[in-house]
Scaffold this motif. Sequence first.
Motif, PDB file in Angstrom:
ATOM      1  N   ILE A  26       3.633  -4.506 -18.871  1.00 16.78           N
ATOM      2  CA  ILE A  26       4.161  -3.145 -18.921  1.00 16.78           C
ATOM      3  C   ILE A  26       4.801  -2.830 -17.568  1.00 16.78           C
ATOM      4  CG2 ILE A  26       3.555  -0.702 -19.193  1.00 16.78           C
ATOM      5  CD1 ILE A  26       3.129  -2.284 -21.751  1.00 16.78           C
ATOM      6  N   ARG A  27       5.967  -2.225 -17.589  1.00 17.01           N
ATOM      7  CA  ARG A  27       6.651  -1.852 -16.342  1.00 17.01           C
ATOM      8  C   ARG A  27       6.141  -0.494 -15.862  1.00 17.01           C
ATOM      9  NH1 ARG A  27      10.962   1.131 -14.851  1.00 17.01           N
ATOM     10  NH2 ARG A  27      12.083   0.458 -13.004  1.00 17.01           N
ATOM     11  N   ASN A  28       5.679  -0.467 -14.621  1.00 17.16           N
ATOM     12  CA  ASN A  28       5.213   0.769 -14.000  1.00 17.16           C
ATOM     13  C   ASN A  28       6.434   1.573 -13.585  1.00 17.16           C
ATOM     14  OD1 ASN A  28       4.397   2.680 -11.979  1.00 17.16           O
ATOM     15  ND2 ASN A  28       2.478   1.560 -11.771  1.00 17.16           N
ATOM     16  N   ARG A  29       6.580   2.762 -14.117  1.00 20.79           N
ATOM     17  CA  ARG A  29       7.765   3.586 -13.840  1.00 20.79           C
ATOM     18  C   ARG A  29       7.847   4.019 -12.380  1.00 20.79           C
ATOM     19  NH1 ARG A  29       6.960   7.352 -19.040  1.00 20.79           N
ATOM     20  NH2 ARG A  29       7.367   5.772 -20.608  1.00 20.79           N
ATOM     21  N   LEU A  30       6.688   4.165 -11.722  1.00 17.96           N
ATOM     22  CA  LEU A  30       6.684   4.611 -10.329  1.00 17.96           C
ATOM     23  C   LEU A  30       7.024   3.493  -9.349  1.00 17.96           C
ATOM     24  CD1 LEU A  30       3.488   6.858 -10.394  1.00 17.96           C
ATOM     25  CD2 LEU A  30       5.874   7.582 -10.496  1.00 17.96           C
ATOM     26  N   THR A  31       6.508   2.293  -9.596  1.00 14.08           N
ATOM     27  CA  THR A  31       6.685   1.185  -8.655  1.00 14.08           C
ATOM     28  C   THR A  31       7.728   0.165  -9.098  1.00 14.08           C
ATOM     29  OG1 THR A  31       4.983  -0.210  -9.670  1.00 14.08           O
ATOM     30  CG2 THR A  31       4.255   1.380  -7.990  1.00 14.08           C
ATOM     31  N   GLY A  32       8.037   0.138 -10.392  1.00 19.61           N
ATOM     32  CA  GLY A  32       8.956  -0.849 -10.934  1.00 19.61           C
ATOM     33  C   GLY A  32       8.294  -2.189 -11.227  1.00 19.61           C
ATOM     34  N   ARG A  33       7.017  -2.315 -10.898  1.00 18.21           N
ATOM     35  CA  ARG A  33       6.277  -3.569 -11.104  1.00 18.21           C
ATOM     36  C   ARG A  33       5.993  -3.780 -12.590  1.00 18.21           C
ATOM     37  NH1 ARG A  33       0.090  -4.746  -9.189  1.00 18.21           N
ATOM     38  NH2 ARG A  33       0.028  -6.915  -9.871  1.00 18.21           N
ATOM     39  N   SER A  34       6.159  -5.008 -13.051  1.00 20.05           N
ATOM     40  CA  SER A  34       5.840  -5.379 -14.419  1.00 20.05           C
ATOM     41  C   SER A  34       4.572  -6.227 -14.387  1.00 20.05           C
ATOM     42  CB  SER A  34       6.991  -6.168 -15.030  1.00 20.05           C
ATOM     43  OG  SER A  34       6.701  -6.516 -16.354  1.00 20.05           O
ATOM     44  N   ALA A  35       3.504  -5.754 -15.049  1.00 20.24           N
ATOM     45  CA  ALA A  35       2.212  -6.452 -14.997  1.00 20.24           C
ATOM     46  C   ALA A  35       1.410  -6.166 -16.259  1.00 20.24           C
ATOM     47  CB  ALA A  35       1.417  -5.992 -13.776  1.00 20.24           C
ATOM     48  N   PHE A  36       0.378  -6.998 -16.466  1.00 17.69           N
ATOM     49  CA  PHE A  36      -0.575  -6.725 -17.540  1.00 17.69           C
ATOM     50  C   PHE A  36      -1.451  -5.570 -17.073  1.00 17.69           C
ATOM     51  CE2 PHE A  36       0.228 -11.338 -17.670  1.00 17.69           C
ATOM     52  CZ  PHE A  36       0.779 -11.420 -18.929  1.00 17.69           C
ATOM     53  N   ARG A  37      -1.913  -4.749 -17.998  1.00 17.52           N
ATOM     54  CA  ARG A  37      -2.786  -3.631 -17.638  1.00 17.52           C
ATOM     55  C   ARG A  37      -4.148  -3.795 -18.280  1.00 17.52           C
ATOM     56  NH1 ARG A  37       0.994   1.727 -17.645  1.00 17.52           N
ATOM     57  NH2 ARG A  37       2.397   1.038 -16.016  1.00 17.52           N
ATOM     58  N   ILE A  38      -5.138  -3.992 -17.427  1.00 20.43           N
ATOM     59  CA  ILE A  38      -6.531  -4.114 -17.856  1.00 20.43           C
ATOM     60  C   ILE A  38      -7.180  -2.746 -17.687  1.00 20.43           C
ATOM     61  CG2 ILE A  38      -8.753  -5.170 -17.307  1.00 20.43           C
ATOM     62  CD1 ILE A  38      -7.160  -7.547 -16.167  1.00 20.43           C
ATOM     63  N   CYS A  39      -8.030  -2.378 -18.628  1.00 25.47           N
ATOM     64  CA  CYS A  39      -8.679  -1.082 -18.524  1.00 25.47           C
ATOM     65  C   CYS A  39     -10.118  -1.153 -19.021  1.00 25.47           C
ATOM     66  CB  CYS A  39      -7.901  -0.033 -19.292  1.00 25.47           C
ATOM     67  SG  CYS A  39      -7.525  -0.498 -20.969  1.00 25.47           S
ATOM     68  N   PRO A  40     -10.975  -0.270 -18.513  1.00 24.23           N
ATOM     69  CA  PRO A  40     -12.349  -0.222 -18.993  1.00 24.23           C
ATOM     70  C   PRO A  40     -12.373   0.134 -20.473  1.00 24.23           C
ATOM     71  CG  PRO A  40     -12.034   1.193 -17.073  1.00 24.23           C
ATOM     72  CD  PRO A  40     -10.694   0.723 -17.511  1.00 24.23           C
TER      73      PRO A  40
END
Length: 114
Positions: A26-40
């Motif tokens: 997922i692309r982070n709109r604030l940072t522009g970083r594209s990464a997997f997002r792990i969540c509790p």
Amino acid sequence: MTIGSRLDRRFWLVSEDGVKLYPVRIRNRLTGRSAFRICPASTNITSEQIEVDNIDEVERAVVVEGHGIRVAPNEDAAANVRALGGRIQGVGYVADWSGPRHARAERETAAEEG
């Protein structure tokens, strides 16, 4: 993962109706970083999600630690947070990927000790 793809197909979650759901970058709109997002568990609150680049870390977090991950069945589908249990019945792996071996071994050891 193929170049330009947001899905990583080395491992997947299997829904109760047998659909393969792949981890999604997922692309982070604030940072522009594209990464997997792990969540509790299965929270959908972005501020509680951790961005991870390495699919081995994603697999360990989901399979061993029970965290949720954003997944989708294909490139065009919306990504939703899912974790093992409930509507997710299992995990699948590409046969030649070495990544999940450590997670399976850790999970089995934890079950024996617990």
